[in-house]
Design a protein around this motif. Structure first.
Motif, short mmCIF file in Angstrom:
data_model
loop_
_atom_site.label_atom_id
_atom_site.label_comp_id
_atom_site.label_asym_id
_atom_site.label_seq_id
_atom_site.Cartn_x
_atom_site.Cartn_y
_atom_site.Cartn_z
N ALA A 124 0.89 -1.29 0.10
CA ALA A 124 0.03 -0.02 -0.18
C ALA A 124 0.76 1.24 -0.05
CB ALA A 124 -0.89 -0.09 1.42
N VAL A 125 0.80 2.01 -1.02
CA VAL A 125 1.56 3.18 -1.21
C VAL A 125 0.74 4.62 -0.82
CG1 VAL A 125 3.16 4.51 -2.51
CG2 VAL A 125 3.24 2.25 -2.86
N ILE A 126 0.79 5.18 0.12
CA ILE A 126 -0.15 6.29 0.65
C ILE A 126 0.13 7.42 0.17
CG2 ILE A 126 -0.97 5.09 2.57
CD1 ILE A 126 0.78 6.76 4.16
N ARG A 127 1.46 7.74 -0.29
CA ARG A 127 1.92 9.03 -0.95
C ARG A 127 3.50 8.99 -1.48
NH1 ARG A 127 2.44 10.45 4.60
NH2 ARG A 127 4.31 11.03 5.12
N GLY A 128 3.67 9.76 -2.20
CA GLY A 128 5.29 9.94 -2.92
C GLY A 128 5.25 8.83 -3.68
N ASP A 129 6.74 8.59 -4.10
CA ASP A 129 6.82 8.11 -5.36
C ASP A 129 7.70 6.66 -4.78
OD1 ASP A 129 5.97 10.05 -7.10
OD2 ASP A 129 8.00 11.03 -6.68
N VAL A 130 7.40 5.66 -5.44
CA VAL A 130 8.09 4.32 -5.17
C VAL A 130 8.47 3.78 -6.18
CG1 VAL A 130 7.68 1.72 -4.41
CG2 VAL A 130 6.56 3.73 -3.24
N ILE A 150 -1.74 -0.94 -3.96
CA ILE A 150 -2.81 0.25 -4.05
C ILE A 150 -2.18 1.35 -3.99
CG2 ILE A 150 -3.33 0.20 -1.56
CD1 ILE A 150 -6.20 1.16 -2.53
N LEU A 151 -2.09 2.21 -5.07
CA LEU A 151 -1.50 3.65 -5.07
C LEU A 151 -2.86 4.61 -4.56
CD1 LEU A 151 0.09 3.34 -8.33
CD2 LEU A 151 1.11 2.72 -6.23
N TRP A 152 -2.45 5.19 -3.59
CA TRP A 152 -3.37 5.96 -2.70
C TRP A 152 -3.06 7.56 -2.93
CZ3 TRP A 152 -7.06 3.55 -0.06
CH2 TRP A 152 -7.90 4.15 0.69
N GLU A 153 -4.13 8.35 -3.24
CA GLU A 153 -3.98 9.77 -3.46
C GLU A 153 -3.23 10.10 -4.88
OE1 GLU A 153 -3.75 11.91 -0.03
OE2 GLU A 153 -5.70 11.02 0.74
N ASP A 154 -1.86 10.76 -4.44
CA ASP A 154 -1.03 11.20 -5.34
C ASP A 154 0.35 10.25 -5.48
OD1 ASP A 154 -2.47 13.28 -6.21
OD2 ASP A 154 -1.85 14.59 -4.26
N ALA A 155 0.08 9.03 -5.16
CA ALA A 155 1.21 8.04 -5.05
C ALA A 155 1.54 7.65 -6.31
CB ALA A 155 0.70 7.11 -4.10
N SER A 156 2.88 7.35 -6.76
CA SER A 156 3.06 6.80 -7.84
C SER A 156 4.24 5.64 -7.69
CB SER A 156 3.47 7.96 -8.83
OG SER A 156 4.75 8.26 -8.60
N MET A 157 4.33 4.68 -8.67
CA MET A 157 5.12 3.64 -8.89
C MET A 157 5.56 3.29 -10.03
SD MET A 157 4.47 -0.06 -7.08
CE MET A 157 5.93 -1.25 -6.80
N THR A 158 7.13 3.17 -10.24
CA THR A 158 7.68 2.62 -11.54
C THR A 158 8.31 1.53 -11.08
OG1 THR A 158 9.64 4.11 -11.01
CG2 THR A 158 8.16 5.10 -12.36
N GLY A 159 8.44 0.75 -12.22
CA GLY A 159 9.28 -0.55 -12.16
C GLY A 159 8.43 -1.57 -11.38
N GLY A 160 9.12 -2.73 -11.46
CA GLY A 160 8.67 -3.81 -10.69
C GLY A 160 8.11 -4.86 -11.60
N THR A 161 7.59 -6.20 -11.21
CA THR A 161 7.04 -7.17 -12.05
C THR A 161 5.79 -7.72 -11.11
OG1 THR A 161 9.27 -7.73 -13.04
CG2 THR A 161 7.22 -9.46 -13.21
N PHE A 162 4.54 -7.68 -11.51
CA PHE A 162 3.82 -8.17 -10.90
C PHE A 162 2.92 -9.16 -11.40
CE2 PHE A 162 4.30 -3.66 -9.99
CZ PHE A 162 3.83 -3.60 -8.53
#
Length: 181
Positions: A124-130, A150-162
């Motif tokens: 769970a990413v609640i804010r910021g960049d992961v 889950i990316l919450w509000e203004d969170a973002s995520m790059t990379g990774g394999t799902f």
């Protein structure tokens, strides 16, 4: 280095050279079943395993807080943790995840109204960049949404394999809520 259920929280604080506190109850909710970095400005974990823990938020790890500037996890295995609300594996704000799987975590429970809850089985990413450099998020489960993340509000995520993440509702791999990217 490994963190599993039943490990005394005082020992966790000694083994990891950051200001960690034991699982914390905030507004009646348990945060960080394995490692609670809520009060840490920066949480850094390397070459360890976090497994078999439980909390309402961040069954395995909480790397988020009001003053948190980031979490760095290098070759950290997060597996078999459980949360009732958000982040079966980890509950994060700004973070770098470099290697190590996040797998077989779950989030499912009920909210204060008795309705089904549970978002972000793996993360769970609640804010910021992961940034997930070489991280694999697999075989996690969320009752409501975001089996993998889950990316919450203004969170973002790059990379990774799902792969192989699931939910009963929306977003088996990822669920974006309230403006997340």
């Amino acid at each position: 280095l490994s963190f599993t259920s039943g490990l005394p929280s005082a020992l966790i604080g000694v083994m990891v050279a950051v200001a960690l506190i034991p699982p914390l109850v905030v507004f009646g909710l348990l945060l960080g079943g394995g490692i609670n970095g809520w009060a840490a400005e920066t949480l850094e974990l390397e070459s360890c395993s976090v497994s078999g823990n439980q909390a309402d938020y961040g069954g395995g790890v909480v790397g988020a807080g009001y003053d948190s500037t980031g979490t760095v996890m290098a070759e950290v295995t997060i597996t078999d943790n459980h949360a009732t609300q958000l982040g079966g594996g980890a509950y994060l704000s700004t973070a770098v995840l470099d290697g190590g799987p996040t797998s077989d975590n779950a989030v499912e429970g009920t909210d204060e109204f008795g309705d089904a809850a549970g978002y972000g089985g793996g993360l769970a990413v609640i804010r910021g960049d992961v940034e997930a450099v070489t991280t694999v998020v697999q075989a996690n489960r969320a009752l409501r949404g975001g089996g993998g993340v889950i990316l919450w509000e203004d969170a973002s995520m790059t990379g990774g394999t799902f792969t192989g993440n699931s939910t009963d509702d929306a977003g088996g791999g990822a669920y974006i809520y309230l403006g997340g990217e």
